[in-house]
Every structure is written in C-alpha cells, then in structure tokens.
Design a protein around this motif. Structure first.
Motif, mmCIF file in Angstrom:
data_model
loop_
_atom_site.group_PDB
_atom_site.id
_atom_site.type_symbol
_atom_site.label_atom_id
_atom_site.label_comp_id
_atom_site.label_asym_id
_atom_site.label_seq_id
_atom_site.Cartn_x
_atom_site.Cartn_y
_atom_site.Cartn_z
ATOM 1 N N VAL A 259 0.849 -1.205 0.000
ATOM 2 C CA VAL A 259 0.000 0.000 0.000
ATOM 3 C C VAL A 259 0.877 1.246 0.000
ATOM 4 O O VAL A 259 0.642 2.180 -0.772
ATOM 5 N N ALA A 260 1.907 1.256 0.840
ATOM 6 C CA ALA A 260 2.799 2.423 0.897
ATOM 7 C C ALA A 260 3.471 2.671 -0.447
ATOM 8 O O ALA A 260 3.510 3.816 -0.920
ATOM 9 N N GLY B 72 -12.905 -11.758 -1.941
ATOM 10 C CA GLY B 72 -13.653 -10.868 -2.810
ATOM 11 C C GLY B 72 -13.291 -9.404 -2.633
ATOM 12 O O GLY B 72 -12.420 -9.036 -1.847
ATOM 13 N N HIS B 73 -13.995 -8.565 -3.371
ATOM 14 C CA HIS B 73 -13.735 -7.123 -3.362
ATOM 15 C C HIS B 73 -13.950 -6.524 -1.975
ATOM 16 O O HIS B 73 -13.140 -5.729 -1.498
ATOM 17 N N THR B 74 -15.013 -6.915 -1.306
ATOM 18 C CA THR B 74 -15.329 -6.365 0.011
ATOM 19 C C THR B 74 -14.237 -6.696 1.024
ATOM 20 O O THR B 74 -13.819 -5.835 1.804
ATOM 21 N N GLY B 75 -13.748 -7.911 1.005
ATOM 22 C CA GLY B 75 -12.673 -8.312 1.913
ATOM 23 C C GLY B 75 -11.387 -7.563 1.645
ATOM 24 O O GLY B 75 -10.682 -7.161 2.579
ATOM 25 N N ARG B 76 -11.070 -7.366 0.365
ATOM 26 C CA ARG B 76 -9.855 -6.626 0.010
ATOM 27 C C ARG B 76 -9.977 -5.152 0.390
ATOM 28 O O ARG B 76 -9.024 -4.547 0.887
ATOM 29 N N MET B 77 -11.161 -4.577 0.191
ATOM 30 C CA MET B 77 -11.381 -3.186 0.595
ATOM 31 C C MET B 77 -11.198 -3.036 2.108
ATOM 32 O O MET B 77 -10.583 -2.070 2.570
ATOM 33 N N ALA B 78 -11.707 -3.986 2.867
ATOM 34 C CA ALA B 78 -11.586 -3.942 4.332
ATOM 35 C C ALA B 78 -10.132 -4.084 4.760
ATOM 36 O O ALA B 78 -9.676 -3.386 5.678
ATOM 37 N N ALA B 79 -9.380 -4.968 4.104
ATOM 38 C CA ALA B 79 -7.972 -5.170 4.447
ATOM 39 C C ALA B 79 -7.164 -3.899 4.204
ATOM 40 O O ALA B 79 -6.324 -3.515 5.027
ATOM 41 N N VAL B 80 -7.421 -3.221 3.098
ATOM 42 C CA VAL B 80 -6.715 -1.975 2.798
ATOM 43 C C VAL B 80 -7.110 -0.887 3.796
ATOM 44 O O VAL B 80 -6.256 -0.147 4.285
ATOM 45 N N LEU B 81 -8.391 -0.796 4.145
ATOM 46 C CA LEU B 81 -8.815 0.197 5.129
ATOM 47 C C LEU B 81 -8.146 -0.055 6.475
ATOM 48 O O LEU B 81 -7.722 0.892 7.148
ATOM 49 N N ASP B 82 -8.028 -1.316 6.861
ATOM 50 C CA ASP B 82 -7.354 -1.644 8.117
ATOM 51 C C ASP B 82 -5.928 -1.098 8.124
ATOM 52 O O ASP B 82 -5.474 -0.533 9.116
ATOM 53 N N VAL B 83 -5.215 -1.263 7.018
ATOM 54 C CA VAL B 83 -3.835 -0.766 6.925
ATOM 55 C C VAL B 83 -3.808 0.760 6.958
ATOM 56 O O VAL B 83 -3.029 1.361 7.700
ATOM 57 N N LEU B 84 -4.666 1.390 6.180
ATOM 58 C CA LEU B 84 -4.679 2.852 6.120
ATOM 59 C C LEU B 84 -5.010 3.463 7.478
ATOM 60 O O LEU B 84 -4.382 4.444 7.894
ATOM 61 N N ALA B 85 -5.968 2.885 8.174
ATOM 62 C CA ALA B 85 -6.414 3.435 9.457
ATOM 63 C C ALA B 85 -5.428 3.160 10.595
ATOM 64 O O ALA B 85 -5.385 3.900 11.572
ATOM 65 N N ALA B 86 -4.623 2.113 10.452
ATOM 66 C CA ALA B 86 -3.727 1.704 11.537
ATOM 67 C C ALA B 86 -2.407 2.464 11.560
ATOM 68 O O ALA B 86 -1.687 2.401 12.553
ATOM 69 N N HIS B 87 -2.086 3.172 10.507
ATOM 70 C CA HIS B 87 -0.772 3.809 10.410
ATOM 71 C C HIS B 87 -0.920 5.299 10.122
ATOM 72 O O HIS B 87 -1.446 5.690 9.080
#
Length: 80
Positions: A17-18, A45-60
């Motif tokens: 992501v970075a 799926g798309h929803t799971g991938r969107m959630a995984a990226v949001l987790d990374v963005l929100a955590a850092h």
C-alpha cells in the motif's frame, strides 16, 4: 541494511500500500488502491480486500486522507 539507511523492500500489505501511494502522482481512493494491487491483497472478494486496505490505512498515521473523503497519500503536502 543497505547504504543510505534503506533496507530490503517488504512484501506485506503495508509495504505494498505504501509503495502504491508513494509512486502515485495524486492521492488515491481505496478502490484505486485495491484495483492496482488486485489479488495480492488478502481477503475474500472485493469487500474483503477493501476492508484489508482500510485496516492498513487506518492503523498507520503515515497514511493521510487529504480530502476527508477517502483520498489517501503518504504524509501531508504543504498546508493540507
């Protein structure tokens, strides 16, 4: 560690992501990040991938939503 203080690039979702955001000439939405990284993102799926990226963005705190409407970049530029 290599000269200049840089190490070996990681292959975690955080690193991917970075790299995606750093190499983009403009802030990206989560949808754009997911499209660029594709199936390399863990999740179903798309929803799971969107959630995984949001987790990374929100955590850092290095990731900043510069518009307040989901356009992400690494750090802040100028007075934003």
């Amino acid at each position: 560690m290599a000269a200049g203080g840089t190490g070996t690039p990681g292959d975690t979702l955080l690193h991917r992501v970075a790299r995606t955001l750093v190499t983009s000439p403009e802030p990206l939405t989560r949808t754009a990040i997911v499209q660029r990284l594709g199936d390399s993102i863990p999740g179903s799926g798309h929803t799971g991938r969107m959630a995984a990226v949001l987790d990374v963005l929100a955590a850092h705190p290095t990731f900043v939503d510069v518009t307040g409407q989901g356009h992400w970049q690494v750090g802040r530029l100028g007075n934003r």
